[in-house]
Design an enzyme around this catalytic site. Structure first.
Site, PDB file in Angstrom:
ATOM      1  CB  CYS A 112      -0.954   0.006   1.180  1.00 37.85           C
ATOM      2  SG  CYS A 112      -2.084  -1.392   1.166  1.00 37.85           S
ATOM      3  CG  HIS A 248      -3.130   3.259   2.746  1.00 41.67           C
ATOM      4  ND1 HIS A 248      -3.596   2.996   1.482  1.00 41.67           N
ATOM      5  CD2 HIS A 248      -3.243   2.098   3.449  1.00 41.67           C
ATOM      6  CE1 HIS A 248      -3.961   1.726   1.413  1.00 41.67           C
ATOM      7  NE2 HIS A 248      -3.764   1.165   2.600  1.00 41.67           N
ATOM      8  CG  ASN A 278      -6.666  -1.034   1.556  1.00 45.08           C
ATOM      9  OD1 ASN A 278      -5.974  -0.566   0.643  1.00 45.08           O
ATOM     10  ND2 ASN A 278      -6.144  -1.496   2.674  1.00 45.08           N
TER      11      ASN A 278
HETATM   12  N1  COA Z   1     -18.435  -8.868   9.605  1.00 47.48           N
HETATM   13  C1  COA Z   1     -18.884  -9.143  10.840  1.00 47.48           C
HETATM   14  N2  COA Z   1     -18.066  -9.451  11.858  1.00 47.48           N
HETATM   15  C2  COA Z   1     -16.753  -9.478  11.595  1.00 47.48           C
HETATM   16  C3  COA Z   1     -16.221  -9.204  10.331  1.00 47.48           C
HETATM   17  C4  COA Z   1     -17.127  -8.901   9.296  1.00 47.48           C
HETATM   18  N3  COA Z   1     -16.728  -8.617   8.055  1.00 47.48           N
HETATM   19  N4  COA Z   1     -14.877  -9.303  10.373  1.00 47.48           N
HETATM   20  C5  COA Z   1     -14.547  -9.614  11.628  1.00 47.48           C
HETATM   21  N5  COA Z   1     -15.684  -9.738  12.372  1.00 47.48           N
HETATM   22  C6  COA Z   1     -15.803 -10.081  13.790  1.00 47.48           C
HETATM   23  C7  COA Z   1     -14.618 -10.854  14.303  1.00 47.48           C
HETATM   24  O1  COA Z   1     -14.745 -12.224  13.976  1.00 47.48           O
HETATM   25  C8  COA Z   1     -14.718 -10.590  15.777  1.00 47.48           C
HETATM   26  O2  COA Z   1     -15.690 -11.450  16.326  1.00 47.48           O
HETATM   27  P1  COA Z   1     -15.444 -12.159  17.743  1.00 47.48           P
HETATM   28  O3  COA Z   1     -15.299 -11.045  18.724  1.00 47.48           O
HETATM   29  O4  COA Z   1     -16.654 -12.989  17.902  1.00 47.48           O
HETATM   30  O5  COA Z   1     -14.185 -12.954  17.570  1.00 47.48           O
HETATM   31  C9  COA Z   1     -15.268  -9.171  15.862  1.00 47.48           C
HETATM   32  O6  COA Z   1     -15.828  -8.901  14.558  1.00 47.48           O
HETATM   33  C10 COA Z   1     -14.199  -8.130  16.168  1.00 47.48           C
HETATM   34  O7  COA Z   1     -13.079  -8.410  15.347  1.00 47.48           O
HETATM   35  P2  COA Z   1     -11.848  -7.468  15.355  1.00 47.48           P
HETATM   36  O8  COA Z   1     -10.805  -8.007  14.425  1.00 47.48           O
HETATM   37  O9  COA Z   1     -11.445  -7.150  16.766  1.00 47.48           O
HETATM   38  O10 COA Z   1     -12.497  -6.148  14.731  1.00 47.48           O
HETATM   39  P3  COA Z   1     -11.846  -4.738  14.553  1.00 47.48           P
HETATM   40  O11 COA Z   1     -12.678  -3.735  15.226  1.00 47.48           O
HETATM   41  O12 COA Z   1     -10.385  -4.747  14.828  1.00 47.48           O
HETATM   42  O13 COA Z   1     -12.036  -4.509  12.991  1.00 47.48           O
HETATM   43  C11 COA Z   1     -10.754  -4.589  10.997  1.00 47.48           C
HETATM   44  C12 COA Z   1     -11.455  -5.389  12.086  1.00 47.48           C
HETATM   45  C13 COA Z   1     -10.088  -5.578  10.058  1.00 47.48           C
HETATM   46  C14 COA Z   1     -11.783  -3.756  10.266  1.00 47.48           C
HETATM   47  C15 COA Z   1      -9.704  -3.656  11.655  1.00 47.48           C
HETATM   48  O14 COA Z   1      -8.929  -4.376  12.565  1.00 47.48           O
HETATM   49  C16 COA Z   1      -8.805  -3.013  10.651  1.00 47.48           C
HETATM   50  O15 COA Z   1      -9.241  -2.241   9.820  1.00 47.48           O
HETATM   51  N6  COA Z   1      -7.479  -3.267  10.737  1.00 47.48           N
HETATM   52  C17 COA Z   1      -6.522  -2.682   9.855  1.00 47.48           C
HETATM   53  C18 COA Z   1      -6.610  -3.324   8.525  1.00 47.48           C
HETATM   54  C19 COA Z   1      -5.813  -2.587   7.507  1.00 47.48           C
HETATM   55  O16 COA Z   1      -5.775  -1.406   7.499  1.00 47.48           O
HETATM   56  N7  COA Z   1      -5.179  -3.334   6.627  1.00 47.48           N
HETATM   57  C20 COA Z   1      -4.458  -2.805   5.533  1.00 47.48           C
HETATM   58  C21 COA Z   1      -3.250  -2.098   5.983  1.00 47.48           C
HETATM   59  S1  COA Z   1      -2.470  -1.445   4.587  1.00 47.48           S
END
Ligand code: COA
Length: 321
Positions: A112, A248, A278
């Protein structure tokens, strides 16, 4: 002498996949995706569209806006982590399609952060007078390396391309650019197998992105804050000197946290990911192009662009448009 962006262009594939569409495929909801990521819809390349097709469209639009002859381009750099094939590189594929003969052409693989890495290199070519007109593209088809059954990742990633044309200028210009990386974070966002590393017992997601989202989130926020402060300090600037922040486009919650930590009003941050997700190396040039086209960003504005991606890699660039 400075390098200056004389025009930008961007391209998004026509096919729109909404959160409601994803509700039909995986265990998720529109509400969850919107509130946790800020994404409402994403664009997915058609089966016959490769990364170079997206890059070509964005490049063509930038060339049209710059009102230059494509042949005057003597350097092409494409930031991408999803090239059409290993070789020829995406730069040479678009070089041929654009009818350019006398240029170097290569791609840079920094996920990215690819656009900022490519711009940083192009800036050095221009200022050393090794190039007089550079085409820099960020383009990715992350849909091709996404596991569409994994709700942790497939709601985030998408396809797109953005481009900029750089020329030498007596007036600023690119004011500064810093790059960084820390391979110790490699296992937070990665594709397990690829060209030379092959699985002994292949699994369906071997060639797809795997992510520890929570941990990526935390490192992204901390890193984006610290690299911004470093970049500003090196230029004897503070956040009030910045007219527009273009981070980003990965998650609106990351962007809001970084803006809050930096003390920059959210109105001065370009946020476009709600309608394209993204798009990896394409995300910053897409946001830049949209900011300019919408009339928000104007000539003379000071812009801080912030890249962050798998590796981890990161980069800053401060420009006067
Ligand atoms: N729909 C519904 N529930 C979902 C889900 C989806 N698409 N994806 C994950 N969950 C659930 C998980 O399974 C978890 O459930 P659990 O508590 O029963 O285990 C719950 O939601 C929370 O998951 P978590 O990973 O803690 O959520 P989060 O608030 O951290 O959000 C992201 C997840 C991926 C959106 C977030 O962590 C994120 O954006 N991270 C950075 C990613 C990024 O920028 N990547 C590219 C970098 S260049």
């Amino acid at each position: 002498m400075f390098s200056k962006i004389i025009a930008t262009g961007s391209y998004l594939p026509e096919n729109i996949v909404t959160n409601r569409d994803l509700e039909q495929q995986i265990d998720t909801t529109d509400e969850w995706i919107r509130s946790r990521t800020g994404i409402e819809q994403r664009r997915i390349a058609s089966i016959d569209q490769n990364t170079s097709d997206l890059a070509y469209e964005a490049a063509n639009r930038a060339i049209d806006k710059a009102e230059i002859a494509a042949e005057s381009i003597d350097l092409i750099i494409v930031g991408t982590c999803t090239p059409d094939v290993v070789t020829p590189n995406v730069g040479t594929i678009i070089q041929e399609r654009l009818g350019i003969k006398n240029s170097a052409a290569f791609s840079v693989e920094a996920a990215c952060s690819g656009f900022i890495y490519a711009m940083n290199i192009a800036d050095k070519f221009i200022r050393s007078r090794d190039a007089s007109c550079a085409l820099v593209v960020g383009a990715d088809t992350l849909s091709r390396i996404t596991d569409w059954t994994d709700r942790n990742t497939c709601v985030l990633f998408a396809d797109g391309a953005g481009a900029a044309i750089l020329q030498p200028s007596d007036t600023p210009g690119i004011l500064s650019s810093e790059l960084g990386a820390d391979g110790a974070y490699g296992d937070l966002l990665y594709v397990p197998y690829g060209t030379s590393r092959k699985p002994e017992q292949p699994k369906p997601d071997d060639y797809c992105l795997h992510m520890k989202g929570n941990e990526v989130f935390k490192v992204a926020v901390k890193t984006l804050e610290s690299i911004t402060l470093e970049a500003l300090a090196k230029q004897n600037m503070n956040i009030n000197d910045i007219d527009w922040l273009i981070p980003h486009q990965a998650n609106t919650r990351i962007i809001h946290s970084v803006a809050k930590r930096l003390g920059i009003p959210i109105e001065k941050v370009i946020i476009t990911l709600s309608h394209h997700g993204n798009t990896s190396a394409a995300s910053i040039p897409l946001a830049l192009d949209e900011g300019i086209d919408s009339g928000k960003i104007e000539s003379g504005d000071t812009i801080l662009m912030l890249g962050f991606g798998a590796g981890f890699t990161w980069g800053t660039m401060i420009i006067k448009l």
